[in-house]
Enzyme design. Structure first.
Site, PDB file in Angstrom:
ATOM      1  N   ASP A  74      64.593  10.022  36.308  1.00 39.20           N
ATOM      2  CA  ASP A  74      63.470  10.435  37.156  1.00 39.20           C
ATOM      3  C   ASP A  74      63.027  11.862  36.870  1.00 39.20           C
ATOM      4  O   ASP A  74      62.238  12.442  37.619  1.00 39.20           O
ATOM      5  CB  ASP A  74      63.824  10.278  38.637  1.00 39.20           C
ATOM      6  CG  ASP A  74      65.025  11.123  39.059  1.00 39.20           C
ATOM      7  OD1 ASP A  74      65.580  11.852  38.200  1.00 39.20           O
ATOM      8  OD2 ASP A  74      65.416  11.059  40.246  1.00 39.20           O
ATOM      9  N   GLU A 131      65.896  17.250  42.447  1.00 38.53           N
ATOM     10  CA  GLU A 131      65.372  15.897  42.387  1.00 38.53           C
ATOM     11  C   GLU A 131      63.870  15.877  42.644  1.00 38.53           C
ATOM     12  O   GLU A 131      63.267  16.907  42.962  1.00 38.53           O
ATOM     13  CB  GLU A 131      66.148  15.037  43.381  1.00 38.53           C
ATOM     14  CG  GLU A 131      67.626  15.009  43.015  1.00 38.53           C
ATOM     15  CD  GLU A 131      68.448  14.068  43.856  1.00 38.53           C
ATOM     16  OE1 GLU A 131      69.008  13.144  43.265  1.00 38.53           O
ATOM     17  OE2 GLU A 131      68.540  14.261  45.076  1.00 38.53           O
ATOM     18  N   ASP A 142      75.685  23.064  38.549  1.00 40.74           N
ATOM     19  CA  ASP A 142      75.847  22.447  39.859  1.00 40.74           C
ATOM     20  C   ASP A 142      77.296  22.048  40.119  1.00 40.74           C
ATOM     21  O   ASP A 142      78.141  22.112  39.239  1.00 40.74           O
ATOM     22  CB  ASP A 142      74.933  21.221  39.995  1.00 40.74           C
ATOM     23  CG  ASP A 142      74.904  20.351  38.733  1.00 40.74           C
ATOM     24  OD1 ASP A 142      75.875  20.408  37.962  1.00 40.74           O
ATOM     25  OD2 ASP A 142      73.920  19.622  38.527  1.00 40.74           O
ATOM     26  N   HIS A 182      64.798  14.627  36.888  1.00 41.83           N
ATOM     27  CA  HIS A 182      65.446  15.730  37.599  1.00 41.83           C
ATOM     28  C   HIS A 182      66.335  16.524  36.646  1.00 41.83           C
ATOM     29  O   HIS A 182      66.864  15.982  35.679  1.00 41.83           O
ATOM     30  CB  HIS A 182      66.253  15.219  38.792  1.00 41.83           C
ATOM     31  CG  HIS A 182      67.555  14.569  38.434  1.00 41.83           C
ATOM     32  ND1 HIS A 182      67.716  13.210  38.339  1.00 41.83           N
ATOM     33  CD2 HIS A 182      68.778  15.102  38.151  1.00 41.83           C
ATOM     34  CE1 HIS A 182      68.966  12.929  38.018  1.00 41.83           C
ATOM     35  NE2 HIS A 182      69.634  14.057  37.881  1.00 41.83           N
TER      36      HIS A 182
END
Length: 278
Positions: free
Chosen positions: A141, A148, A72, A143
């Site tokens: 979380d 996400e 990313d 991700h």
């Protein structure tokens, strides 16, 4: 799937680097046969990168015939900004090894056409023959990259608007000023990572323990994108002891009982490690 449980984060960095080194060396890359590696950023893989640099300096591994694809990059952040992933990768890894810059692929968050940039990235992966080993870290979380909670589990490389929780978490890298955190990023998709022939996930710290629990003890759920890798034929997760705090006792005992098998994954002369990682 394999879960490798190690005592500390330092051991996670060392073990994962030995595994990557063995995979590359066993592959025997050359001018017409490149090993293709998917790479993450963030604090989690720093130990991996430090150990790979050390092994390279000791003459144990070369990256001359390795191609890399990063997960990313932020949108509208200059490449030379200290928080850009271009800067991170060159500062923490690439400038210390013998990789040819032409074989390094990082998404361009300043491209004039971001959608075209994402599509071209997918095409480059295909042209390279696909990714042999994709390494990733996860957030609390669950991700992976910027996929996400709620992301499609068959998603491809695309533009993502970052969630408020992500902006708040990343503000610490921008002087705790959330207004300076980029609001968008380019990211590989879950499907992009799933296409790799092998996936390695690194999990460090008690704050990621619940995400690890969701990743391996519950079902596949797009609200916990890392759970998708339950369905990959060759997934290996490497964690420290702190990250196991939410796992059932019998789960931890089961994987720790396989420690002798896990040691063989990084031994010289052992067989195809992917056969041991199902």
């Amino acid at each position: 799937m394999r879960l490798i449980i190690l005592d500390t984060s330092d051991y996670v960095g060392e073990w994962s680097a030995k595994y990557v080194m063995k995979r590359i060396n066993d592959f025997k890359p050359g001018p017409s046969r490149f090993f293709t590696l998917g790479l993450p950023t963030g604090s989690t893989p720093l130990g991996l990168y430090r150990n790979l640099i050390k092994f390279h300096q000791e003459g144990k591994i070369s990256f001359k015939y390795v191609k890399t694809f990063n997960m990313d990059e932020y949108v509208d952040l200059p490449r030379d900004h200290p928080e850009s992933y271009h800067y991170f990768m060159w500062h923490n890894f690439f400038k210390h090894i013998d990789i040819d810059p032409v074989n390094v692929h990082i998404l361009d968050g300043n491209a004039p056409d971001l959608v075209a940039e994402c599509n071209a990235f997918e095409d480059k992966i295909k042209a390279a023959g696909g990714i042999e080993l994709f390494i990733g870290g996860i957030g609390p979380d669950g991700h992976i990259a910027f996929n996400e909670p709620g992301s499609s589990l068959v998603s491809r490389t695309r533009v993502k608007t970052l969630a408020q929780d992500t902006l708040e978490a990343n503000a610490r890298f921008f002087g705790n000023d959330i207004s300076k955190v980029p609001k968008q990023a380019l990211t590989v998709g879950v499907g992009t990572v799933m296409d790799a022939r092998e996936v390695m996930i690194l999990i460090i710290g008690a704050h990621k323990a619940f995400a690890l629990y969701k990743a391996i003890e519950e079902g596949v759920n797009h609200m916990w994108t890392v759970s998708a890798f339950q369905q990959h034929p060759h997934t290996i997760m490497i964690c420290d002891e702190d990250a196991t705090l939410e796992l059932r006792v019998k789960t931890v005992k089961y994987f720790k009982a396989l420690s002798n098998v896990h040691h063989k994954l990084i031994e010289e002369g052992s067989t195809d490690v992917r056969k041991l990682c199902k």
